[in-house]
Every structure is written in structure tokens, then in C-alpha cells.
Design a protein around this motif. Structure first.
Motif, PDB file in Angstrom:
ATOM      1  N   LEU A   1       0.856  -1.361   0.018  1.00  0.00           N
ATOM      2  CA  LEU A   1      -0.083   0.164   0.084  1.00  0.00           C
ATOM      3  C   LEU A   1       0.929   1.130  -0.045  1.00  0.00           C
ATOM      4  CD1 LEU A   1      -3.022   1.274   0.486  1.00  0.00           C
ATOM      5  CD2 LEU A   1      -2.680   1.145   2.876  1.00  0.00           C
TER       6      LEU A   1
ATOM      7  N   LEU B   1      -3.868   5.513   3.484  1.00  0.00           N
ATOM      8  CA  LEU B   1      -5.027   4.976   2.939  1.00  0.00           C
ATOM      9  C   LEU B   1      -5.772   5.886   2.062  1.00  0.00           C
ATOM     10  CD1 LEU B   1      -6.433   2.235   2.404  1.00  0.00           C
ATOM     11  CD2 LEU B   1      -7.949   2.608   4.382  1.00  0.00           C
TER      12      LEU B   1
ATOM     13  N   GLY C   1      -9.068   6.507   1.849  1.00  0.00           N
ATOM     14  CA  GLY C   1     -10.236   5.764   1.284  1.00  0.00           C
ATOM     15  C   GLY C   1     -11.378   6.422   1.798  1.00  0.00           C
TER      16      GLY C   1
ATOM     17  N   ASP D   1      -4.084  -1.523   7.567  1.00  0.00           N
ATOM     18  CA  ASP D   1      -4.718  -1.059   6.252  1.00  0.00           C
ATOM     19  C   ASP D   1      -3.788  -1.809   5.216  1.00  0.00           C
ATOM     20  OD1 ASP D   1      -6.358   0.453   7.551  1.00  0.00           O
ATOM     21  OD2 ASP D   1      -4.999   2.371   7.158  1.00  0.00           O
TER      22      ASP D   1
ATOM     23  N   THR E   1      -4.813  -5.392   4.880  1.00  0.00           N
ATOM     24  CA  THR E   1      -6.217  -5.655   4.320  1.00  0.00           C
ATOM     25  C   THR E   1      -6.169  -5.276   2.844  1.00  0.00           C
ATOM     26  OG1 THR E   1      -6.983  -4.867   6.116  1.00  0.00           O
ATOM     27  CG2 THR E   1      -8.395  -4.895   4.632  1.00  0.00           C
ATOM     28  N   TYR E   2      -5.368  -4.380   2.386  1.00  0.00           N
ATOM     29  CA  TYR E   2      -5.412  -3.836   0.999  1.00  0.00           C
ATOM     30  C   TYR E   2      -4.691  -5.031   0.067  1.00  0.00           C
ATOM     31  CZ  TYR E   2      -3.756  -1.152  -3.038  1.00  0.00           C
ATOM     32  OH  TYR E   2      -3.652  -0.521  -4.337  1.00  0.00           O
TER      33      TYR E   2
ATOM     34  N   TYR F   1      -6.398  -6.921  -2.781  1.00  0.00           N
ATOM     35  CA  TYR F   1      -5.715  -6.787  -4.069  1.00  0.00           C
ATOM     36  C   TYR F   1      -5.463  -8.195  -4.777  1.00  0.00           C
ATOM     37  CZ  TYR F   1      -2.481  -5.019  -7.543  1.00  0.00           C
ATOM     38  OH  TYR F   1      -1.731  -4.467  -8.519  1.00  0.00           O
TER      39      TYR F   1
ATOM     40  N   GLY G   1      -7.186  -6.774  -7.392  1.00  0.00           N
ATOM     41  CA  GLY G   1      -6.449  -5.737  -7.844  1.00  0.00           C
ATOM     42  C   GLY G   1      -5.622  -6.135  -8.782  1.00  0.00           C
TER      43      GLY G   1
ATOM     44  N   ASP H   1      -7.147   1.327  -7.982  1.00  0.00           N
ATOM     45  CA  ASP H   1      -6.376   1.532  -6.630  1.00  0.00           C
ATOM     46  C   ASP H   1      -7.358   2.153  -5.591  1.00  0.00           C
ATOM     47  OD1 ASP H   1      -3.966   1.715  -4.901  1.00  0.00           O
ATOM     48  OD2 ASP H   1      -4.346   3.880  -5.142  1.00  0.00           O
TER      49      ASP H   1
ATOM     50  N   LEU I   1      -9.950  -0.128  -4.296  1.00  0.00           N
ATOM     51  CA  LEU I   1      -9.794  -0.721  -3.517  1.00  0.00           C
ATOM     52  C   LEU I   1      -9.446  -0.090  -2.152  1.00  0.00           C
ATOM     53  CD1 LEU I   1      -6.935  -2.590  -5.532  1.00  0.00           C
ATOM     54  CD2 LEU I   1      -8.607  -3.582  -4.511  1.00  0.00           C
ATOM     55  N   ARG I   2      -8.884   1.218  -2.096  1.00  0.00           N
ATOM     56  CA  ARG I   2      -8.704   1.884  -0.889  1.00  0.00           C
ATOM     57  C   ARG I   2      -9.972   2.100  -0.175  1.00  0.00           C
ATOM     58  NH1 ARG I   2      -3.467   4.772  -0.609  1.00  0.00           N
ATOM     59  NH2 ARG I   2      -2.424   3.942  -2.358  1.00  0.00           N
TER      60      ARG I   2
ATOM     61  N   VAL J   1     -11.220  -0.868   1.561  1.00  0.00           N
ATOM     62  CA  VAL J   1     -10.645  -1.357   2.699  1.00  0.00           C
ATOM     63  C   VAL J   1     -11.070  -0.433   3.911  1.00  0.00           C
ATOM     64  CG1 VAL J   1      -8.257  -0.857   3.924  1.00  0.00           C
ATOM     65  CG2 VAL J   1      -8.537  -2.171   1.476  1.00  0.00           C
TER      66      VAL J   1
END
Lengths: 164, 310
Positions: A68, A72, A74, A120, A123-124, A128, A143, A150, A153-154, A157
């Protein structure tokens, strides 16, 4: 009235439904799922079952433990939408998550993921590409195969981390 | 300057040679990285018997015959248990309601009789020399030693239309599906008997088994990802529960309410592939034919269940 009529009478609603369904799906030509699949793609850039087409020799992308980059950043609200949307994350197909309708039963219950104390970054990396942890997973390669970008995905998460 | 220039050209040529020789990800057929889902053991000589194994949901006991279906009919409509019936209660007229599979059958019979009347060779071609077609479709797919290829019912209909009628009833077309459905209905309730003693059939079966496990598409899914117990078989998968691959070939071509039309087994493969974001192949493609052989061997001993609706 001959008995056959009483049997066929039950067909009427079925036929109506079938006729309606026929308007949207052309027989023999399955509708291309446009959403999430890219711009009118026929998916031939991914490995396929053919013995003759190039996609039959396209390699699978190898498992990646993606790092990552940076914080994050997100948006949990957007992530919740992606996680529940069929054309995006569709996490709900296999997992119980917050806001789930008709959740699946294959994956672990993620509705309190935020209390699990996972970073994070981990988890990412798992969303992914789960294969670096479990090569036999049935979780899609979100991912590495660009099902989610990207930022998406963030967002997912962030949604998971906010699930408490 | 001129010398330098020619030197750099030489260097470029050398570098490009080197780059071309360097092994890329797709260098050599054996070097391509392809993933497969872990294989569960299947004994092709057992036919539907493998559906009793835990690796494939162990549901055989609930749908293997009329008695089992009757004993468990209270599960119809029950979201917890219905998947265990493998949807077999939707074949023929087991429920009180007639379904459009019968209309499709009628259309197929009309079309077949029309063409067989115009050109009797169409019937004898489908019958491989005989005029009685009863029971024949239960032995498909089969290896045709004269044509030197595996024939499915749909492939035979396409071939006979071409040679006897000079008509193009392409696999997957309405005419082909209707006639195939009628042809299969002439074997209704006959146990499926794909010849597992045939070397060509078994080679095709092995290729099909490999395809069943191959991870493909943007989702990196194999057929096995959904249709084995280590995958999604028997699990709630959004609104559905994936079922066993055993016995599945018996009811095709089937009337598909969601499509409003008949669908052949290979057209079902197309939809499966597209749903998993994988390039779909045309009906009759050699890979789909191998997959159909694999699937139909897994239906051996189960009766041909046409007409049906799903």
C-alpha cells in the motif's frame, strides 16, 4: 372443456414472463455484461478455455503481495457501495458485510472487520490478491486483474476498517 | 561520426536480438504460467455415482431417482435445502404446471418432421443409417469413426442439415436447438450411456476435466471454483446456491425462462464464462465439446430429462 386446457392455462403467466425476458436477452447471444467489464470488452485479454484463440495461451497473472503506497485515503461510504454492488466488488456475494442484502456464505463474516485489528496494508494486499495467502482461494483477483482500481480498493478497505 | 553511427546501429541490433532471445512470460508452450483449481478425484466409470462424494456435495441420495425426489419434495422452495435436489424436480411434468419446455418440444417436432418429409436422408443421417431415432441421443457425445471427430447431438444435427438438406442449422441457432431438443426427447427416460470404453471419448474427457479446473477470465475462476465443495458448491452465492456438476447434462437443451428461449449445454457454458468475465467460445468449439463430454460422462446412468425448464 378438455382437461389439457386446464394444464396449459398455467402457461400464460410463464409465457408472459418469458416474452418479457426475451426482450432484454437475445437468445443464443448472451448479453455482454458491460458494467465493470471495461469498455464493451469480450474479456479476450484474460485467459480463456480456447485451444486456438490467443487467450487460450494467455498466462494467469502471478500472485502479488501488493504494498500500500502512502496513507490509505479511502472513503468508507463509497467502499460500502462498491462492496455491495454486483458490477464492482460484489463482496456480498460471498461475505456477510454491513448493508448486505442476500449475503453469501462462503467467505468469513466481515460485518465487524474493523474490530479485528488488521492493518490497512495487510487488508489492502488481501483484497488486491488473496492468492499470496491462499493459492486455492475462490476470491477474485480484484487488484491484480484490475476488477477494482487503486482508489476503489482503498475505499473498500476503508469500509472494512469502519465496520464495527 | 559515420563510424560511431554504424557502431550504435550494430549495438542496437545486438541488443534487440538479446531482448528477443530473453525468455518472456509466454516463451514456449510449456512455460506459460497457468493456474488450476485443486482437483477432486472423479472416477468416470461411476457416472452420477460421484455425486454421492463429499467433494461434490453428497447430494445424489436426494435426486438420483423418482423415489428420492418424492421423499424430499418438501424442500422445493426451501432456501436452505432446495439446492440439494439439483433442480431435478423441474424436468418433465413433475410439478402440476406444464412448462414452456413442452412448447419448445412441439416446435422441434414440427420442424424435424417437416424436413424429414422433404428429405428422408435427414432422418437416416441423424439415425446413422436407421430410421428409428429412439434411444440414440442417450449415447451422445460419441466418437464418429467416419468423420473422425466427437459428435454432440447439436453437432450431428448441424452436420446432417448440411449434408442432407444443404441447410445451415448452426449450433446454437433456434432451428438446431429445437431439433436437438426433439431428438433428445426421443431418448427421454433412457439412461445416459456415453461410451467410456472409447479411447477417443476418454481422451476428450481428460481434456474436458482439465478445462473444468483451469482458472480463467478476469475473476480467475474455474468451473470447479463454483461446482466443487471446496469452492462454492452448496454455499449461498448471493441469491443462488451452486449445484453439483453431476447429472447436469441430462436436461439440455432446456427451456430457460430467464432467456425466454431454449439453451443448449454449450450455450450455458457461454453464459457461465461471461458471468465469470471470461471470453465465451462459439457453440461447437472443440474446447466446449470436450467440456460437454466431461459433463455428460458425469451424467452417465441418469435418464435423459428432456423436455425441461429452468
Amino acid at each position: 372443456m378438455r382437461p389439457i386446457f386446464s394444464k396449459w392455462r398455467n402457461l400464460v403467466p410463464l409465457l408472459l414472463a418469458a416474452a418479457l425476458a426475451g426482450c432484454v436477452a437475445q437468445p443464443g447471444k448472451p448479453a455482454q455484461p458491460a458494467a465493470g467489464g471495461g469498455k464493451g470488452t469480450d474479456f479476450s485479454e484474460w485467459p480463456c478455455l480456447s485451444y486456438t484463440l490467443a487467450c487460450g495461451r494467455t498466462p494467469n497473472r502471478k500472485p502479488v503481495k501488493q504494498a500500500l503506497a502512502g496513507p490509505l485515503g479511502g472513503d468508507p461510504a463509497r467502499g460500502k457501495v462498491f462492496a455491495n454492488e454486483r458490477s464492482k466488488g460484489n463482496c456480498v456475494a460471498c461475505h456477510l458485510i454491513q448493508g448486505a442484502e442476500q449475503p453469501g456464505s462462503k467467505g468469513p463474516d466481515l460485518s465487524a472487520y474493523g474490530t479485528w485489528d488488521r492493518s490497512d496494508a495487510e487488508t489492502y494486499a488481501l483484497v488486491y490478491d488473496m492468492r499470496w495467502r491462499n493459492p486455492d482461494t475462490v476470491m477474485p483477483t480484484f487488484g491484480v486483474n484490475q476488477i477494482l482500481n487503486d482508489q476503489e480498493l482503498r475505499d473498500v478497505v476503508a469500509f472494512l476498517q469502519s465496520s464495527k | 561520426m559515420a563510424g560511431n553511427h554504424s557502431f550504435s546501429l550494430h549495438a542496437l541490433a545486438l541488443i534487440s536480438l538479446f531482448v528477443m532471445a530473453a525468455p518472456g512470460p509466454a516463451a514456449g508452450a510449456g512455460a506459460v504460467y497457468r493456474e488450476a483449481y485443486p482437483r477432486a478425484a472423479i472416477d468416470p466409470s461411476r457416472g452420477i455415482g460421484g455425486a454421492g462424494d463429499a467433494d461434490f456435495g453428497a447430494t445424489l441420495q436426494y435426486w438420483q431417482d423418482e423415489k428420492s425426489l418424492e421423499q424430499h419434495k418438501q424442500w422445493i422452495g426451501d432456501p436452505e435445502h432446495e439446492w440439494k435436489l439439483n433442480w431435478k424436480f423441474l424436468d418433465f411434468d413433475r410439478t402440476d404446471d406444464m412448462h414452456p419446455g413442452y412448447l419448445a418440444l412441439e416446435a422441434g417436432e414440427k420442424l424435424f418432421k417437416l424436413w424429414a418429409k422433404r428429405e428422408p436422408a435427414f432422418r437416416t443421417c441423424l439415425g446413422e443409417g436407421k430410421t428409428d431415432l429412439k434411444g440414440l441421443a442417450a449415447t451422445y457425445p460419441k466418437y464418429d469413426p467416419k468423420l473422425k471427430r466427437i459428435m454432440t447431438v447439436e453437432g450431428r444435427v448441424e452436420h446432417c442439415a448440411q449434408t442432407a438438406l444443404w441447410e445451415t442449422f448452426k449450433q446454437g441457432s433456434p432451428a438446431n436447438n429445437q431439433i436437438s431438443l426433439y431428438f433428445k426427447s426421443l431418448s427421454a427416460r433412457e439412461p445416459i450411456r456415453v461410451d467410456t470404453g472409447s479411447a477417443e471419448i476418454m481422451q476428450s474427457y481428460r481434456r474436458g476435466e482439465k478445462l473444468f479446473h483451469a482458472k480463467v477470465g478476469q475473476f480467475n475462476f474455474s468451473c470447479a471454483s463454483c461446482h466443487t465443495s471446496s469452492g462454492l458448491l452448496g454455499q449461498r452465492f448471493r441469491g443462488q446456491v451452486p449445484t453439483t456438476p453431476f447429472g447436469d447434462a441430462a436436461h439440455f437443451p432446456t427451456y430457460r425462462l430467464a432467456l425466454g428461449d431454449i439453451e443448449s449445454l454449450q450455450q450455458r457454458f457461454m453464459r457461465c464464462n461471461l458471468q465469470a468475465r471470461t471470453k465465451a467460445l462459439p457453440p461447437g468449439d472443440p474446447a466446449y465439446t470436450d467440456l460437454e463430454v466431461f459433463y455428460t460422462v458425469l451424467s452417465n446412468d441418469y435418464p435423459v430429462s428432456v423436455p425441461s425448464a429452468r
